[in-house]
Design a protein around this motif. Sequence first.
Motif, mmCIF file in Angstrom:
data_model
loop_
_atom_site.group_PDB
_atom_site.id
_atom_site.type_symbol
_atom_site.label_atom_id
_atom_site.label_comp_id
_atom_site.label_asym_id
_atom_site.label_seq_id
_atom_site.Cartn_x
_atom_site.Cartn_y
_atom_site.Cartn_z
ATOM 1 N N LEU A 32 49.443 46.869 35.831
ATOM 2 C CA LEU A 32 49.719 47.200 36.892
ATOM 3 C C LEU A 32 48.735 47.720 37.485
ATOM 4 N N CYS A 33 47.201 47.640 37.037
ATOM 5 C CA CYS A 33 46.154 47.632 37.908
ATOM 6 C C CYS A 33 45.922 46.081 38.238
ATOM 7 N N THR A 34 45.719 45.064 37.248
ATOM 8 C CA THR A 34 45.510 43.732 37.295
ATOM 9 C C THR A 34 46.697 42.968 38.532
ATOM 10 N N LEU A 35 48.010 43.985 38.452
ATOM 11 C CA LEU A 35 48.943 43.201 39.714
ATOM 12 C C LEU A 35 48.722 43.868 41.261
ATOM 13 N N ALA A 36 48.188 44.925 40.472
ATOM 14 C CA ALA A 36 46.811 45.254 42.403
ATOM 15 C C ALA A 36 46.358 44.698 42.846
ATOM 16 N N LEU A 37 44.933 44.912 42.153
ATOM 17 C CA LEU A 37 44.287 43.523 42.021
ATOM 18 C C LEU A 37 44.676 42.598 42.428
ATOM 19 N N GLY A 38 45.564 41.561 42.250
ATOM 20 C CA GLY A 38 45.513 40.394 42.075
ATOM 21 C C GLY A 38 46.699 39.976 42.815
ATOM 22 N N LEU A 39 47.926 41.010 43.508
ATOM 23 C CA LEU A 39 48.685 40.369 44.131
ATOM 24 C C LEU A 39 49.033 40.987 45.896
ATOM 25 N N THR A 40 47.472 42.121 45.919
ATOM 26 C CA THR A 40 46.404 42.471 47.336
ATOM 27 C C THR A 40 45.568 42.224 47.225
ATOM 28 N N PRO A 41 45.025 41.969 48.817
ATOM 29 C CA PRO A 41 43.772 41.732 49.239
ATOM 30 C C PRO A 41 42.472 42.303 48.691
ATOM 31 N N ALA A 42 42.737 43.307 47.705
ATOM 32 C CA ALA A 42 42.295 44.304 47.274
ATOM 33 C C ALA A 42 40.882 43.900 46.453
ATOM 34 N N GLY A 43 41.254 43.254 45.707
ATOM 35 C CA GLY A 43 40.842 42.022 44.432
ATOM 36 C C GLY A 43 39.993 40.877 44.799
ATOM 37 N N ALA A 44 40.073 40.311 46.093
ATOM 38 C CA ALA A 44 39.726 39.773 47.075
ATOM 39 C C ALA A 44 38.190 40.227 47.737
ATOM 40 N N ALA A 45 38.574 41.750 47.929
ATOM 41 C CA ALA A 45 37.637 42.382 48.868
ATOM 42 C C ALA A 45 36.429 42.433 47.608
ATOM 43 N N LEU A 46 37.304 43.332 45.929
ATOM 44 C CA LEU A 46 35.961 42.889 45.481
ATOM 45 C C LEU A 46 35.143 42.047 44.795
ATOM 46 N N VAL A 47 35.889 41.007 44.608
ATOM 47 C CA VAL A 47 35.127 39.867 44.059
ATOM 48 C C VAL A 47 33.422 39.372 44.979
ATOM 49 N N THR A 48 34.038 39.533 46.756
ATOM 50 C CA THR A 48 33.508 39.266 47.745
ATOM 51 C C THR A 48 32.308 40.495 47.486
ATOM 52 N N ALA A 49 32.786 41.180 47.320
ATOM 53 C CA ALA A 49 31.375 42.190 47.461
ATOM 54 C C ALA A 49 30.841 42.428 46.295
ATOM 55 N N ALA A 50 31.337 41.622 45.384
ATOM 56 C CA ALA A 50 30.257 41.309 43.923
ATOM 57 C C ALA A 50 29.434 40.598 43.599
ATOM 58 N N GLY A 51 30.243 39.078 44.166
ATOM 59 C CA GLY A 51 29.247 38.198 44.561
ATOM 60 C C GLY A 51 28.356 38.240 45.873
ATOM 61 N N THR A 52 28.810 39.440 46.670
ATOM 62 C CA THR A 52 27.414 39.241 47.594
ATOM 63 C C THR A 52 26.908 40.171 47.287
ATOM 64 N N VAL A 53 26.654 41.272 46.334
ATOM 65 C CA VAL A 53 25.775 41.604 45.371
ATOM 66 C C VAL A 53 24.187 40.997 44.799
ATOM 67 N N LEU A 54 24.858 39.830 44.518
ATOM 68 C CA LEU A 54 24.129 38.543 43.238
ATOM 69 C C LEU A 54 23.408 36.992 44.572
ATOM 70 N N GLY A 55 24.047 37.376 45.806
ATOM 71 C CA GLY A 55 23.593 36.806 46.826
ATOM 72 C C GLY A 55 24.507 35.769 47.603
ATOM 73 N N GLY A 56 25.969 36.026 47.155
ATOM 74 C CA GLY A 56 27.230 35.951 48.091
ATOM 75 C C GLY A 56 27.251 33.901 47.864
ATOM 76 N N SER A 57 27.074 33.834 46.825
ATOM 77 C CA SER A 57 26.726 31.527 46.660
ATOM 78 C C SER A 57 28.574 32.260 45.993
ATOM 79 N N ARG A 58 29.294 30.941 46.025
ATOM 80 C CA ARG A 58 30.454 31.047 45.434
ATOM 81 C C ARG A 58 30.549 31.226 43.429
ATOM 82 N N THR A 59 28.606 30.908 43.216
ATOM 83 C CA THR A 59 28.739 30.747 41.681
ATOM 84 C C THR A 59 28.793 31.919 41.878
ATOM 85 N N ALA A 60 27.993 33.002 42.761
ATOM 86 C CA ALA A 60 27.915 34.881 42.016
ATOM 87 C C ALA A 60 29.104 35.331 42.557
ATOM 88 N N LYS A 61 30.324 34.933 43.429
ATOM 89 C CA LYS A 61 31.417 35.241 43.290
ATOM 90 C C LYS A 61 31.952 34.956 42.535
#
Length: 377
Positions: A32-61
């Motif tokens: 359920l957690c995997t589906l909630a993150l994968g089938l809603t924008p929540a997962g995309a926002a999480l990836v973006t936020a995590a990547g921003t911490v490391l500089g925001g590049s595509r590789t960082a994300k």
Amino acid sequence: MDDFTPEQVARGRALRRAQLPWALGGRIAGLLCTLALGLTPAGAALVTAAGTVLGGSRTAKVLAGAAVLVLIGQALQLPFGAGVRVVRSRYGLVTQGWGGWAVDQLRGLGLTLVLGLPVVYGLYALTGRSPHGWWLPAAGFAALLTVALSFLHPLLIEPVFNRFTPMPDGPLRGALLDLAARDGIRVKEVLVADASRRTTALNAYVSGFGGTRRIVAYDTLLAAAEPREVELVVAHELGHVKHRDVLTGTVLGALGAAVALALVGLLADWSPLLSAAGAADAADPRSLPLLAACAALIGAATGPLQCAVSRRIETRADLHALELTADPEQFIAMQRRLAVVNISDVDPPRLLELLFATHPSATRRIAAARAWRPSPA
């Protein structure tokens, strides 16, 4: 059921009922957690936020997003794993302290990150080159990786969790090597795994290929079982080698990984799913949770089929053990001991067996042994 006392049957059922909510709950919560993150924008926002911490590049994300998804999944499973552990501790199956358990969790997390992050990085290198056709070369790489891990597992991964020492020279070691020789199987060594620092459960297995093949017995098995029973357990494991179950499983696993990745690629190219996940296409790092969700759904859907194949393979290995030893009485004694010491539910509900069991129940295995007759010369 006459092979077990009412107390033994009741104890196995009680353990199964006590740990099932935790084990099944962990599976459901993870999915359920995997589906909630994968089938809603929540997962995309999480990836973006995590990547921003490391500089925001595509590789960082890609790398930070993958690491965060792994950490969330591991953290979610901790209470369920601890719940199963508490139940098994009450039944005397756990010998390891909480500190050792925590270290094992960290080892597992470390292995997942060390092995998983390069794979994810390579995957997104392919999506960057071909956002729509990436899954074709990725499927080939998935198959090759499955084969490589199958060969490397006994050499690199098993030693992370257990210490292995050579079995001392003696009648049992000689009997096990003679058993393998009689079966026409070349074995490099016989090892003892220090399973007792974690559990009282009994087991043995044969791992490796060719020059790396070795018989491994749990120290708990050597302490609790009669030597002839140990031979019967190993004879079953040699059956897997004789019928090339490990090799066949590796090939089927490689094909399954390739097909699963192809299906993930097709699903991840479907516009409604990409839109729901908040990703532009598969090359967008924000699609990472969607890929994980698709893989989780495929894994859940194929689980019962994998269990059915496993039960069939285990039944064939039982038959091989009987043919190799011609000793159904000791085979039955071995099955009794394994079931009692491991506190197995010897006759679980059929639905649970079909959905989750990788081995036939003890009663089915004993019944098959009683029905066995030597092949005509």
